[in-house]
Motif scaffolding. Structure first.
Motif, PDB file in Angstrom:
ATOM      1  N   ASP A  63       0.857  -1.172   0.000  1.00  0.00           N
ATOM      2  CA  ASP A  63       0.000   0.000   0.000  1.00  0.00           C
ATOM      3  C   ASP A  63       0.899   1.230   0.000  1.00  0.00           C
ATOM      4  N   GLU A  64       1.075   1.840  -1.169  1.00  0.00           N
ATOM      5  CA  GLU A  64       2.010   2.950  -1.291  1.00  0.00           C
ATOM      6  C   GLU A  64       1.613   4.138  -0.423  1.00  0.00           C
ATOM      7  N   SER A  65       0.313   4.305  -0.179  1.00  0.00           N
ATOM      8  CA  SER A  65      -0.130   5.441   0.622  1.00  0.00           C
ATOM      9  C   SER A  65       0.228   5.266   2.095  1.00  0.00           C
ATOM     10  N   LYS A  66       0.403   4.002   2.531  1.00  0.00           N
ATOM     11  CA  LYS A  66       0.713   3.725   3.939  1.00  0.00           C
ATOM     12  C   LYS A  66       2.161   3.257   4.130  1.00  0.00           C
ATOM     13  N   GLY A  67       2.802   2.810   3.056  1.00  0.00           N
ATOM     14  CA  GLY A  67       4.203   2.426   3.138  1.00  0.00           C
ATOM     15  C   GLY A  67       4.465   1.069   3.749  1.00  0.00           C
ATOM     16  N   TYR A  68       3.525   0.141   3.664  1.00  0.00           N
ATOM     17  CA  TYR A  68       3.758  -1.181   4.218  1.00  0.00           C
ATOM     18  C   TYR A  68       3.125  -2.248   3.317  1.00  0.00           C
ATOM     19  N   TYR A  69       3.505  -3.493   3.557  1.00  0.00           N
ATOM     20  CA  TYR A  69       2.934  -4.631   2.850  1.00  0.00           C
ATOM     21  C   TYR A  69       2.018  -5.384   3.809  1.00  0.00           C
ATOM     22  N   SER A  70       0.968  -5.970   3.266  1.00  0.00           N
ATOM     23  CA  SER A  70       0.106  -6.802   4.099  1.00  0.00           C
ATOM     24  C   SER A  70      -0.430  -7.965   3.276  1.00  0.00           C
ATOM     25  N   GLY A  71      -0.706  -9.054   3.949  1.00  0.00           N
ATOM     26  CA  GLY A  71      -1.259 -10.225   3.282  1.00  0.00           C
ATOM     27  C   GLY A  71      -2.120 -11.017   4.243  1.00  0.00           C
ATOM     28  N   THR A  72      -3.125 -11.690   3.706  1.00  0.00           N
ATOM     29  CA  THR A  72      -4.053 -12.466   4.530  1.00  0.00           C
ATOM     30  C   THR A  72      -4.377 -13.769   3.827  1.00  0.00           C
ATOM     31  N   VAL A  73      -4.413 -14.862   4.604  1.00  0.00           N
ATOM     32  CA  VAL A  73      -4.847 -16.161   4.085  1.00  0.00           C
ATOM     33  C   VAL A  73      -6.008 -16.640   4.937  1.00  0.00           C
ATOM     34  N   PHE A  74      -7.142 -16.893   4.300  1.00  0.00           N
ATOM     35  CA  PHE A  74      -8.337 -17.378   4.998  1.00  0.00           C
ATOM     36  C   PHE A  74      -8.487 -18.876   4.763  1.00  0.00           C
ATOM     37  N   GLY A  75      -8.763 -19.608   5.828  1.00  0.00           N
ATOM     38  CA  GLY A  75      -8.993 -21.040   5.710  1.00  0.00           C
ATOM     39  C   GLY A  75     -10.250 -21.442   6.447  1.00  0.00           C
ATOM     40  N   GLN A  76     -10.533 -22.714   6.476  1.00  0.00           N
ATOM     41  CA  GLN A  76     -11.749 -23.201   7.121  1.00  0.00           C
ATOM     42  C   GLN A  76     -11.705 -23.034   8.641  1.00  0.00           C
ATOM     43  N   SER A  77     -10.531 -23.190   9.216  1.00  0.00           N
ATOM     44  CA  SER A  77     -10.442 -23.103  10.674  1.00  0.00           C
ATOM     45  C   SER A  77      -9.454 -22.057  11.163  1.00  0.00           C
ATOM     46  N   GLU A  78      -8.633 -21.518  10.262  1.00  0.00           N
ATOM     47  CA  GLU A  78      -7.610 -20.567  10.661  1.00  0.00           C
ATOM     48  C   GLU A  78      -7.584 -19.392   9.683  1.00  0.00           C
ATOM     49  N   THR A  79      -7.192 -18.239  10.182  1.00  0.00           N
ATOM     50  CA  THR A  79      -6.925 -17.070   9.347  1.00  0.00           C
ATOM     51  C   THR A  79      -5.597 -16.490   9.792  1.00  0.00           C
ATOM     52  N   ILE A  80      -4.752 -16.144   8.833  1.00  0.00           N
ATOM     53  CA  ILE A  80      -3.421 -15.634   9.156  1.00  0.00           C
ATOM     54  C   ILE A  80      -3.246 -14.263   8.530  1.00  0.00           C
ATOM     55  N   TRP A  81      -2.830 -13.300   9.341  1.00  0.00           N
ATOM     56  CA  TRP A  81      -2.542 -11.955   8.874  1.00  0.00           C
ATOM     57  C   TRP A  81      -1.034 -11.703   8.985  1.00  0.00           C
TER      58      TRP A  81
END
Length: 253
Positions: A63-81
């Motif tokens: 996100d160039e406006s915020k200056g950081y990278y982010s990613g998310t993986v959604f699963g059936q029982s877990e979510t990881i940020w």
């Protein structure tokens, strides 16, 4: 020149060349530290794979406006940020290179824990990568700390003088951090009889709010004094939410 002296000269030149190559090969690698947390338990083997996918995804979504990278993986029982943070003033490729190194380091050292953070300190770049099973943006959850410092007793000033100027520098940079959407500030102060310059930068992870950011920066300003008390020429104090980096030598873009 006779043959004996010529051979001696060749061996001498070769030794010099080998010595230069050896010094390059033995150049120290980047400073790296990590913290893992098993407070929330550990991932199953399948979710370790998904965690690694989430960390790799960080290097794509900047996100160039915020200056950081982010990613998310959604699963059936877990979510990881995950979040990767670099100084907003450096080039995106330099940030990706630093973050890539940190992702590999973090995966190797936090093999299954549900929360982890790692920091990498390079010559002109400092970056952080963190992940958790809860959304990191908007969470002021300070639980991990790191300090990088150069060897002691190198600063030309006393510990008290250096500590005082670090406080002045921190106050100056805090004002900058609150004025930018990237929560980043950098600059310098001039001090001492020799009019020396002390350079620094500060940054918070996006989403913790101004109050959370200021609380974090105040805390690490106190922590960076572990470097000034040893009269280190440079030092970094960091948490999973922010960092403060100072050097006598200009490292700013």
């Amino acid at each position: 020149m006779d043959t004996k002296n010529l051979i001696s000269l060749i061996f001498l030149l070769q030794a010099i060349i080998n010595g230069v190559n050896l010094s390059i090969a033995q150049k120290p690698g980047p400073g790296q530290l990590f913290v893992c947390s098993s407070k929330a338990g550990n991932f199953t083997s399948d979710w370790v794979v998904e965690r690694d996918v989430a960390l790799t995804a960080l290097l794509v979504n900047r996100d160039e406006s915020k200056g950081y990278y982010s990613g998310t993986v959604f699963g059936q029982s877990e979510t990881i940020w995950g979040i990767a943070l670099c100084p907003s003033t450096i080039k995106p490729q330099a940030c990706r290179d630093c973050a890539n190194t940190t992702v590999t380091y973090l995966k190797n050292n936090c093999p299954k824990q549900k929360e982890g953070v790692a920091w990498t300190s390079l010559e002109r770049v400092f970056c952080m990568v963190s992940y958790a099973e809860f959304e990191l943006k908007g969470k002021f959850n300070e639980w991990a700390y790191a300090t990088f410092k150069s060897p002691p007793n190198q600063s030309p000033y006393t510990a008290a003088e250096l500590e005082k100027e670090l406080n002045n520098l921190a106050n100056k940079l805090k004002g900058m951090v609150t004025q930018t959407p990237k929560f980043y500030g950098s600059g310098s102060v001039i001090f001492g009889p020799g009019s020396r310059t002390l350079y620094g930068s500060m940054q918070c992870t996006y989403g913790i709010g101004i109050d959370g950011c200021m609380a974090c920066l105040s805390g690490i300003t106190n922590r960076v004094h572990s470097c000034s008390k040893q009269r280190s020429l440079s030092g970094i104090a960091a948490t999973n939410n922010c960092y403060f980096w100072y050097r006598h030598k200009n490292f700013l873009p």
